[in-house]
Design a protein around this motif. Structure first.
Motif, PDB file in Angstrom:
ATOM      1  N   ASP A 240       1.162  -1.358   0.041  1.00 41.42           N
ATOM      2  CA  ASP A 240      -0.091   0.033  -0.068  1.00 41.42           C
ATOM      3  C   ASP A 240       0.689   1.352   0.032  1.00 41.42           C
ATOM      4  N   GLN A 241       2.415   1.425   0.776  1.00 33.68           N
ATOM      5  CA  GLN A 241       2.679   2.286  -0.025  1.00 33.68           C
ATOM      6  C   GLN A 241       3.214   2.799  -0.379  1.00 33.68           C
ATOM      7  N   LYS A 242       3.458   1.647  -2.179  1.00 30.36           N
ATOM      8  CA  LYS A 242       4.357   1.551  -3.156  1.00 30.36           C
ATOM      9  C   LYS A 242       2.602   2.432  -4.215  1.00 30.36           C
ATOM     10  N   GLU A 243       1.267   1.963  -3.887  1.00 30.32           N
ATOM     11  CA  GLU A 243       0.722   2.388  -4.421  1.00 30.32           C
ATOM     12  C   GLU A 243       0.087   3.186  -3.947  1.00 30.32           C
ATOM     13  N   GLY A 244      -0.223   3.831  -2.262  1.00 30.48           N
ATOM     14  CA  GLY A 244      -0.077   5.198  -2.024  1.00 30.48           C
ATOM     15  C   GLY A 244       0.701   6.749  -2.722  1.00 30.48           C
ATOM     16  N   MET A 245       2.043   6.123  -2.927  1.00 33.98           N
ATOM     17  CA  MET A 245       2.772   6.936  -3.384  1.00 33.98           C
ATOM     18  C   MET A 245       2.573   6.963  -5.504  1.00 33.98           C
ATOM     19  N   SER A 246       2.902   6.143  -5.399  1.00 31.07           N
ATOM     20  CA  SER A 246       2.170   6.176  -7.124  1.00 31.07           C
ATOM     21  C   SER A 246       1.440   6.706  -7.465  1.00 31.07           C
ATOM     22  N   ALA A 247       0.592   6.353  -6.692  1.00 31.66           N
ATOM     23  CA  ALA A 247      -1.371   7.095  -6.797  1.00 31.66           C
ATOM     24  C   ALA A 247      -1.291   8.489  -7.345  1.00 31.66           C
TER      25      ALA A 247
END
Ligand code: CO8
Length: 259
Positions: A240-247
């Motif tokens: 979710d860190q990858k997803e949150g920052m990528s988003a």
């Protein structure tokens, strides 16, 4: 969830659940059955990966008017000690899933303590808080003398516990006991909206945020900051860190997988 007698539990969508205390004839007084049912229901929800936040509420007139005085009245020391009266309530404070107390009307004694066991405390403009146990010849028994003091400071906590005086919603908000006051009619929709917001976040990250804030009540500043730093580093192991920052970088809404 249909076998409870003193509470109702419903899934309200958006990864949220609503637990309603339901002993209207006793203004939701907290007897041992209520304790067992609230703890069982919230622990079941806590284990459910599809639940990201739980709202606890009562009725318009009473969140809960205290521990059940009629049940306690005949008990002696050995009864209280051997049953370890009220200790199971601690398990509510140990849930990992965030909780929201939506308080309307009386939140007295055990009712105030129950609200303080929750993570976010929203009050309607009709809410009344206090620890009036002293008027019954007893003291708080579900953490009130400790959590109220941490929430509002010694001056008010001492006065409330020694005189039994109650606080209205405005005073409770000024004192820092509640995060916000909401008009009575909007309380439940607002609490569910707050819960949906929390439940829309990454669940493991929300669990860690909760754990970090709660640590502030258990330890020194240096140890608390060290604890936060360890968790902060740990969130970089989540998808979710990858997803949150990528988003954010991609200018789109995140789609958390709660992993
Ligand atoms: N326990 C049991 N029954 C209750 C309680 C309670 N805490 N509160 C209300 N009720 C019952 C009343 O007895 C009444 O029942 P009935 O109709 O059979 O007479 C019914 O609920 C409705 O109550 P009222 O008629 O009193 O309603 P009002 O609108 O007139 O008054 C109040 C509302 C002001 C909230 C009033 O009910 C009241 O003062 N209640 C008690 C508040 C209180 O003192 N709470 C603290 C209880 S002690 C506690 O919570 C922690 C003790 C810690 C002990 C530690 C042990 C380890």
């Amino acid at each position: 969830t249909t076998d409870y007698e003193t509470i109702t539990v419903e899934r309200t969508g958006d990864r949220t659940a609503l637990l309603t205390l339901n002993r209207p004839k006793a203004l939701n007084a907290l007897n041992l059955q209520v304790m067992e049912e609230v703890v069982a229901a919230t622990e079941a929800l806590d284990r459910d990966p599809d639940i990201g936040c739980v709202v606890l509420t009562g009725s318009a007139k009473a969140f809960a008017a205290g521990a059940d005085i009629k049940e306690m009245q005949p008990q002696g020391y050995m009864d209280m000690y051997l049953t370890d009266w009220f200790t199971a309530w601690d398990r509510l404070g140990n849930l990992r899933t965030p909780t929201v107390a939506a308080v309307s009307g009386y939140a007295l004694g055990g009712g105030c303590e129950l609200a303080m066991l929750c993570d976010i405390l929203l009050a309607s403009d009709t809410a009344v808080f206090g620890q009036p146990e002293i008027k019954l010849g007893v003291i708080p028994g579900i953490g009130g003398s400790q959590r109220l003091t941490r929430a509002v400071g010694k001056a008010k906590a001492m006065e409330l516990c020694l005189t039994g005086r109650t606080m209205d919603a405005a005073e409770a908000e000024r004192a820092g006991l509640v995060s916000r006051i909401v008009p009575a009619d909007d309380l439940l929709p607002e609490a569910l909206a707050v819960a949906a917001t929390v439940a829309g976040m990454s669940k493991p990250v929300a669990m860690m945020a909760k754990e970090a804030v709660n640590r502030a009540f258990e330890t020194t500043l240096a140890e608390g900051v060290r604890f936060e730093r360890r968790l902060f580093h740990a969130v970089f192991a989540t998808a979710d860190q990858k997803e949150g920052m990528s988003a954010f970088v991609d200018k789109r809404a995140p789609d958390f997988t709660h992993r």
